[in-house]
Design an enzyme around this catalytic site. Structure first.
Site, PDB file in Angstrom:
ATOM      1  N   LYS A  84       0.818  -1.220   0.000  1.00 63.05           N
ATOM      2  CA  LYS A  84       0.000   0.000   0.000  1.00 63.05           C
ATOM      3  C   LYS A  84       0.853   1.273   0.000  1.00 63.05           C
ATOM      4  CE  LYS A  84      -0.956   0.026   5.023  1.00 63.05           C
ATOM      5  NZ  LYS A  84      -0.451   1.322   5.435  1.00 63.05           N
ATOM      6  N   ASP A  85       2.163   1.139   0.290  1.00 60.48           N
ATOM      7  CA  ASP A  85       3.050   2.298   0.249  1.00 60.48           C
ATOM      8  C   ASP A  85       3.595   2.578  -1.143  1.00 60.48           C
ATOM      9  OD1 ASP A  85       2.807   2.646   2.995  1.00 60.48           O
ATOM     10  OD2 ASP A  85       4.597   1.471   3.465  1.00 60.48           O
ATOM     11  N   ARG A 132      -8.403   8.123   4.222  1.00 57.97           N
ATOM     12  CA  ARG A 132      -9.342   7.046   3.856  1.00 57.97           C
ATOM     13  C   ARG A 132     -10.072   6.529   5.079  1.00 57.97           C
ATOM     14  NH1 ARG A 132      -9.035   1.943   5.000  1.00 57.97           N
ATOM     15  NH2 ARG A 132      -6.869   2.137   5.668  1.00 57.97           N
ATOM     16  N   ARG A 133      -9.318   6.268   6.146  1.00 57.32           N
ATOM     17  CA  ARG A 133      -9.964   5.807   7.377  1.00 57.32           C
ATOM     18  C   ARG A 133     -10.852   6.889   7.964  1.00 57.32           C
ATOM     19  NH1 ARG A 133      -4.360   3.147   9.257  1.00 57.32           N
ATOM     20  NH2 ARG A 133      -4.673   1.021   8.471  1.00 57.32           N
ATOM     21  N   ARG A 154       0.843  10.011  13.902  1.00 61.97           N
ATOM     22  CA  ARG A 154       1.883   9.282  13.185  1.00 61.97           C
ATOM     23  C   ARG A 154       2.634   8.436  14.188  1.00 61.97           C
ATOM     24  NH1 ARG A 154       5.545  11.326   8.900  1.00 61.97           N
ATOM     25  NH2 ARG A 154       5.865   9.082   9.023  1.00 61.97           N
ATOM     26  N   ARG A 160       1.473   4.610  18.577  1.00 64.62           N
ATOM     27  CA  ARG A 160       0.042   4.809  18.324  1.00 64.62           C
ATOM     28  C   ARG A 160      -0.818   4.176  19.416  1.00 64.62           C
ATOM     29  NH1 ARG A 160      -0.898   4.995  11.834  1.00 64.62           N
ATOM     30  NH2 ARG A 160       1.144   5.826  11.281  1.00 64.62           N
ATOM     31  N   CYS A 247      -2.106   8.191  -1.747  1.00 61.45           N
ATOM     32  CA  CYS A 247      -2.675   7.803  -0.456  1.00 61.45           C
ATOM     33  C   CYS A 247      -3.066   9.017   0.376  1.00 61.45           C
ATOM     34  CB  CYS A 247      -1.740   6.879   0.325  1.00 61.45           C
ATOM     35  SG  CYS A 247      -0.341   7.674   1.082  1.00 61.45           S
TER      36      CYS A 247
END
Length: 322
Positions: A84-85, A132-133, A154, A160, A247
């Site tokens: 996804k990166d 997106r989230r 981040r 997190r 992204c």
């Protein structure tokens, strides 16, 4: 292969615990296939050192460029990326030799007091660095008759989850695959169904990349490739590319295989684009035969992207601020 058989193969990886774990699994598999020693070469990327939010530093590619530069300079023989990166455009000199079998693609909630998303109180503060989230979590909350506050964060997994442990946030959302790969999947208090929150294109999958000219290594790494994973994520990334979104845009996509009994005969591709406040989503799906080639998988993604654009997706992707 470019290096002598008595020399270790050099695997380029980011330095994070998750990246090292992912690369370690691939290294073990490559050792088994080639009989060669594999050594991890830790590389710091711009995305690792910058403290800015991903949407501000360019999103896609910030974790990848340094690894690709090391490949092109001959400092490493191959590299492992979180798929996804990766930018959707592939450099001519490099090839994704393998996409191993995908891990759980879903997003995971880690909340205080073991709460699920539905159990979170009205006004709950949820940490995520992903537009997106943000868009889909807000939409899900609205559908449940409550509101949430999304807080941009981040950092690595420890950082997190620490926001929840320290009481600064009610919950954070992370990729389930990442938690599973570092042995912390049991810390998720809820796994968000793809029926409610679509993952990032390629989420849960890895890309093993090397020089296109190193044909022996391309062939050896190719033994790690999972054709079904490749077909699915190629369709998802085709959708992303056709929507011309990196992204930093709130785009989710997920392709899954549909079986009739034991026989897998169709692939369903779902895509979503939404406003960050969750008030408006364009969410569509298409189903077709399982792609048998790169071109067929790409076509499936473009087809759905065209339908989404016709439904107004482009206007929703204008939002870039967090």
């Amino acid at each position: 292969m470019n290096t002598r058989p008595d020399q270790p193969l050099r695997l380029g990886t980011r330095r994070s615990k998750l990246a090292m774990s992912q690369s370690g699994h691939v290294a073990d598999a490559v050792r088994a296939i080639t009989g060669r020693a594999v050594e991890l070469v830790e590389i710091t990327t711009y995305g690792d050192v910058s403290r800015e939010h991903l949407s501000q530093i360019g999103g896609t590619g910030v974790f990848v460029t340094a690894l690709r530069d090391a490949l092109l300079r001959g400092e490493v023989d191959f590299a492992v990326h979180s798929l996804k990166d990766l930018p959707t455009a592939q450099p001519d000199d490099l090839v994704i030799a393998a996409m191993p079998r995908r891990e759980d693609a879903r997003d995971a909630l880690v909340a205080r007091d073991g709460l699920t998303f539905e159990e979170l109180p009205d006004g709950a503060r949820i940490g995520t660095g992903s537009p997106r989230r943000t868009a889909q979590l807000n939409h899900l909350a609205l559908s449940l008759g409550k509101r949430i506050e999304t807080v941009p964060i981040r950092g690595n997994v420890d950082t997190r989850i620490g926001f929840v442990r320290d009481g600064e946030l009610d919950a954070v959302v992370l990729a389930a695959a990442g938690l599973n790969r570092i042995g912390r999947g049991d810390e998720a208090t809820d796994l968000l169904s793809v029926d409610s929150v679509l993952p990032a294109p390629g989420q849960g999958a890895l890309a093993v990349e090397c020089l296109a000219s190193d044909t022996d290594l391309v062939a050896a790494l190719g033994e790690l490739d999972d054709p079904r994973t490749r077909a699915a994520v190629t369709a998802e990334r085709s959708l992303l590319a056709a929507l011309e979104a990196g992204c930093s845009a709130p785009v989710g996509a997920f392709a899954d295989l549909l079986a009739d009994g034991e026989i897998v005969n169709e692939m369903r591709l779902r895509g979503v684009v939404g406003t960050l406040d969750g008030s408006t989503l364009v969410q569509l799906s298409t189903t077709g035969p399982v792609p048998q080639s790169y071109d067929e998988a790409m076509a499936l993604g473009r087809e759905l992207a065209d339908e989404m654009l016709a439904k107004g997706a482009a206007g929703l992707m204008g939002e870039r601020s967090l």
